[in-house]
Design an enzyme around this catalytic site. Structure first.
Site, PDB file in Angstrom:
ATOM      1  N   GLY A 146       0.428  -1.495   0.382  1.00 12.11           N
ATOM      2  CA  GLY A 146       0.035  -0.033  -0.293  1.00 12.11           C
ATOM      3  C   GLY A 146       0.388   1.588  -0.439  1.00 12.11           C
ATOM      4  N   ASN A 147       0.124   2.073   0.576  1.00 12.47           N
ATOM      5  CA  ASN A 147       1.020   3.535   0.482  1.00 12.47           C
ATOM      6  C   ASN A 147       2.397   3.918   1.576  1.00 12.47           C
ATOM      7  OD1 ASN A 147      -0.058   5.201   3.010  1.00 12.47           O
ATOM      8  ND2 ASN A 147      -1.263   4.288   1.823  1.00 12.47           N
ATOM      9  N   ALA A 204       2.552   6.051   4.151  1.00  9.24           N
ATOM     10  CA  ALA A 204       2.123   6.859   5.546  1.00  9.24           C
ATOM     11  C   ALA A 204       1.824   5.400   5.816  1.00  9.24           C
ATOM     12  CB  ALA A 204       0.645   7.751   5.147  1.00  9.24           C
ATOM     13  N   VAL A 205       0.889   4.834   5.974  1.00 10.38           N
ATOM     14  CA  VAL A 205       0.563   3.086   6.283  1.00 10.38           C
ATOM     15  C   VAL A 205       1.430   2.373   6.390  1.00 10.38           C
ATOM     16  CG1 VAL A 205      -1.063   1.412   6.259  1.00 10.38           C
ATOM     17  CG2 VAL A 205      -2.055   3.472   5.046  1.00 10.38           C
ATOM     18  N   GLY A 206       2.715   2.393   5.446  1.00 10.07           N
ATOM     19  CA  GLY A 206       3.703   1.664   6.125  1.00 10.07           C
ATOM     20  C   GLY A 206       4.738   2.325   6.732  1.00 10.07           C
ATOM     21  N   GLU A 239       5.591  -2.916   0.668  1.00  5.57           N
ATOM     22  CA  GLU A 239       5.525  -3.035  -0.944  1.00  5.57           C
ATOM     23  C   GLU A 239       5.070  -1.933  -1.346  1.00  5.57           C
ATOM     24  OE1 GLU A 239       6.392  -5.001  -3.412  1.00  5.57           O
ATOM     25  OE2 GLU A 239       7.362  -7.001  -1.480  1.00  5.57           O
ATOM     26  N   CYS A 251       0.820   0.182  -9.166  1.00  4.42           N
ATOM     27  CA  CYS A 251       1.814   0.434  -8.433  1.00  4.42           C
ATOM     28  C   CYS A 251       3.097   0.400  -9.625  1.00  4.42           C
ATOM     29  CB  CYS A 251       2.552  -0.282  -7.495  1.00  4.42           C
ATOM     30  SG  CYS A 251       2.958  -1.898  -7.767  1.00  4.42           S
TER      31      CYS A 251
HETATM   32  P1  NAD Z   1      -5.271   0.628   0.512  1.00  7.10           P
HETATM   33  O1  NAD Z   1      -5.692   2.200   1.325  1.00  7.10           O
HETATM   34  O2  NAD Z   1      -5.797   0.022  -0.105  1.00  7.10           O
HETATM   35  O3  NAD Z   1      -5.056   0.390   2.043  1.00  7.10           O
HETATM   36  C1  NAD Z   1      -4.137  -0.617   2.170  1.00  7.10           C
HETATM   37  C2  NAD Z   1      -3.764  -1.544   2.992  1.00  7.10           C
HETATM   38  O4  NAD Z   1      -3.414  -0.433   4.892  1.00  7.10           O
HETATM   39  C3  NAD Z   1      -5.701  -2.097   2.981  1.00  7.10           C
HETATM   40  O5  NAD Z   1      -5.644  -2.477   3.507  1.00  7.10           O
HETATM   41  C4  NAD Z   1      -6.016  -0.881   4.784  1.00  7.10           C
HETATM   42  O6  NAD Z   1      -7.054  -1.817   5.460  1.00  7.10           O
HETATM   43  C5  NAD Z   1      -5.319  -0.374   5.731  1.00  7.10           C
HETATM   44  N1  NAD Z   1      -5.030  -0.119   6.621  1.00  7.10           N
HETATM   45  C6  NAD Z   1      -5.424   1.460   5.896  1.00  7.10           C
HETATM   46  N2  NAD Z   1      -5.331   2.851   6.182  1.00  7.10           N
HETATM   47  C7  NAD Z   1      -4.951   2.317   7.290  1.00  7.10           C
HETATM   48  C8  NAD Z   1      -4.234   2.521   8.732  1.00  7.10           C
HETATM   49  N3  NAD Z   1      -4.261   4.102   9.047  1.00  7.10           N
HETATM   50  N4  NAD Z   1      -3.122   1.690   9.847  1.00  7.10           N
HETATM   51  C9  NAD Z   1      -4.128  -0.225   9.128  1.00  7.10           C
HETATM   52  N5  NAD Z   1      -4.059   0.163   8.477  1.00  7.10           N
HETATM   53  C10 NAD Z   1      -4.271   0.751   7.640  1.00  7.10           C
HETATM   54  O7  NAD Z   1      -4.478   0.585  -0.208  1.00  7.10           O
HETATM   55  P2  NAD Z   1      -3.968   1.598  -0.228  1.00  7.10           P
HETATM   56  O8  NAD Z   1      -2.668   2.837  -0.003  1.00  7.10           O
HETATM   57  O9  NAD Z   1      -4.068   3.296  -1.258  1.00  7.10           O
HETATM   58  O10 NAD Z   1      -2.655   1.715  -2.413  1.00  7.10           O
HETATM   59  C11 NAD Z   1      -2.567   2.616  -3.183  1.00  7.10           C
HETATM   60  C12 NAD Z   1      -0.870   2.239  -2.681  1.00  7.10           C
HETATM   61  O11 NAD Z   1      -0.382   1.287  -2.541  1.00  7.10           O
HETATM   62  C13 NAD Z   1       0.215   3.273  -3.696  1.00  7.10           C
HETATM   63  O12 NAD Z   1       0.197   3.909  -3.245  1.00  7.10           O
HETATM   64  C14 NAD Z   1       0.837   2.284  -4.527  1.00  7.10           C
HETATM   65  O13 NAD Z   1       2.134   2.790  -5.281  1.00  7.10           O
HETATM   66  C15 NAD Z   1       0.775   1.126  -3.219  1.00  7.10           C
HETATM   67  N6  NAD Z   1       0.982  -0.020  -4.318  1.00  7.10           N
HETATM   68  C16 NAD Z   1       2.107  -1.128  -4.068  1.00  7.10           C
HETATM   69  C17 NAD Z   1       2.502  -2.348  -4.884  1.00  7.10           C
HETATM   70  C18 NAD Z   1       3.513  -2.970  -4.824  1.00  7.10           C
HETATM   71  O14 NAD Z   1       3.301  -3.993  -5.164  1.00  7.10           O
HETATM   72  N7  NAD Z   1       4.729  -2.442  -4.435  1.00  7.10           N
HETATM   73  C19 NAD Z   1       1.264  -2.657  -5.517  1.00  7.10           C
HETATM   74  C20 NAD Z   1       0.142  -1.310  -5.179  1.00  7.10           C
HETATM   75  C21 NAD Z   1      -0.115  -0.560  -4.496  1.00  7.10           C
END
Ligand code: NAD
Length: 452
Positions: A205-206, A208-210, A227, A261
């Site tokens: 995901g993103n 910030a949450v990472g 990721e 991504c």
């Molecule tokens: P998303 O909003 O679905 O979040 C990902 C996960 O994080 C979800 O399961 C969600 O429930 C959890 N989450 C959200 N907020 C949270 C919090 N405050 N605390 C704990 N968990 C939380 O997905 P996203 O982040 O909008 O995805 C898009 C981003 O992901 C982009 O930056 C994209 O580049 C990146 N991405 C990376 C890859 C990769 O393989 N490297 C693949 C796809 C997407």
């Protein structure tokens, strides 16, 4: 719609949603029996996961269409079939990947001594997935975790609620429910999970949450794979076949309406090539989606209003080359190319994650390399060039999660290649043998016999 309102979560024997602490304790108890370790168990889980995907490929494609307007062919190609191929490759090689390795210690400890490494599962792992490829990015890591002999808590994205629901419904029917559990929901549910002690957390995901995930993991000294994303550049050299480059760029950029991504985020090229590329991109888009992409069943939609509004705000950067049409009611944004974009414009200040392709003009390779190195390390760097020296300079002088010449995004479909970021684009990698490395511990083992 928010799936957290009606979660189909892992439930206890009385059918009520299971408390996260109790859930992890239950899966850990299974792990400690040793049940997940034998090759047979792993092969059985992978085979069953494969069965789920092939027997329910239409249900999954329907859900992906509901969540993202994902075209059926794309849903099969990039989600269901992609995951099946990854599983097949793992089944073909798993025994070899798990085999212990020995090292020669006779010179130090004598002929009767032996040493080597064995591949141990970690225990209970948590997989948290995003919404953009909500099946693939959930189930490929889950397959890796199972192949490595772990129990798994599976957390789909609440932003793809139909896909989340179908996986929560099907997974328990196919996999060993004593070792695999799905937890649906959003921030509260994920926060509650992150408070538990896992043996590994795999987050896509993103950034910030990472950071939230990594902070929570630090409490228990739990290793993480992150990721993440970022702005992946595509450098287009002078003298290349611009029509072919435009086709390949358009295919990669506008798949899933740009919500990928590893999609090329922006183009770096010289002014002369930019002019030719702009025209060729407009043609490639028409060839791919027809004169009106809104009517094409090969073109997707933006996931929600928030992202639609964010992306609409980026369309004013630079000069409109093609596209620009939007419809909030259907969350449609046309495949859009922006020319002559400057580095400080809004579209260049954040990861685009949508169907907008800015072209930034540079004098040549030196300036392109400087431009790339002035910014966060991208998840992928792409280049189109006929010159070996350009390839070698980009390989040696830049840092990115992956590097692709000629065919953007294709590197992630090679299971033997590690897929992951570096720096701001992520930490760790997976796919094929790299998933086994991520979800295992390679234990050192030395045996020095007592005197006979
Ligand atoms: P998303 O909003 O679905 O979040 C990902 C996960 O994080 C979800 O399961 C969600 O429930 C959890 N989450 C959200 N907020 C949270 C919090 N405050 N605390 C704990 N968990 C939380 O997905 P996203 O982040 O909008 O995805 C898009 C981003 O992901 C982009 O930056 C994209 O580049 C990146 N991405 C990376 C890859 C990769 O393989 N490297 C693949 C796809 C997407």
């Amino acid at each position: 719609m928010n799936a957290s309102a009606t979660p189909t979560n892992a439930s206890g024997s009385d059918g009520t949603p299971e408390d996260p602490a109790a859930l992890v304790t239950r899966l850990r108890a299974t792990f400690r029996t040793g049940r997940t370790r034998p090759l047979d168990w792993r092969v059985r889980q992978l085979t069953r996961l494969r069965d789920l995907l092939t027997e329910h490929r239409e249900d999954i494609a329907d859900a992906l269409h509901t969540d993202l307007g994902k075209p059926r062919a794309e849903a099969y190609r990039s989600e269901v079939d992609f995951t099946v191929r990854e599983i097949d490759h793992t089944l073909d090689h798993l025994e070899e990947w798990l085999s212990p390795q020995s090292v020669d210690v006779s010179g130090v400890f004598g002929e009767r001594a032996s040493a080597g490494t064995q591949v141990d599962p970690l225990g209970v792992v948590l997989v948290i997935a995003p919404w953009n490829y909500p099946a693939q990015l959930l189930l490929v890591p889950v397959a890796g975790a199972l192949a490595a002999g772990n129990a798994v808590v599976v957390k789909p994205s609440e932003m793809a609620p139909a896909t989340s629901a179908v996986i929560a419904r099907l997974l328990p029917r196919y996999l060993d429910t004593d070792a695999v559990a799905v937890v649906e929901g959003g921030v509260p549910e994920t926060t509650a999970l992150l408070a538990q002690r896992f043996d590994h957390i795999f987050y896509t995901g993103n950034g910030a949450v990472g950071r939230i995930v990594m902070r929570a993991a630090a409490e228990h000294l739990t290793p993480v794979t992150l990721e993440l994303g970022g702005k992946s550049p595509a450098f287009v050299d002078t003298g290349v076949d611009v029509a072919e480059v435009a086709k390949r760029l358009a295919r990669a950029k506008f798949a899933n309406a740009g919500q990928t991504c590893v999609a090329p985020d922006y183009v770096l090229t010289t002014p002369a090539t930019a002019r030719a590329l702009e025209a060729a991109l407009a043609e490639a888009i028409t060839e791919q989606y027809g004169a009106d992409p809104a009517a094409s069943d090969a073109y997707g939609r933006i996931v929600n209003e928030r992202h639609f509004d964010r992306l609409s705000g980026l369309l004013g950067s630079g000069r409109l080359v093609t596209g620009g049409q939007t419809d909030r009611a259907t969350k449609y944004i046309a495949p859009t190319v922006l020319g002559g974009v400057k580095a400080d414009e809004p579209v260049m200040r954040e990861e685009i994650f949508g169907p907008v392709l800015p072209i930034v003009e540079v004098e040549g390779l030196d300036e392109a390399i400087e431009f790339i190195n002035d910014r966060d390390k991208p998840l992928a760097l792409y280049a189109f060039t006929d010159a070996d020296v350009t390839r070698e300079r980009l390989a040696a002088e830049t840092s990115s999660g992956g590097l692709g010449f000629g065919l953007p995004m294709a590197h992630l479909s090679v299971p033997e290649l590690p897929f992951g970021g570096v720096g701001e684009s992520g930490l760790g990698a997976y796919h094929g043998p790299h998933s086994i490395a991520t979800f295992s511990h390679r234990k050192a083992r030395l045996d020095v016999p007592l005197p006979a």
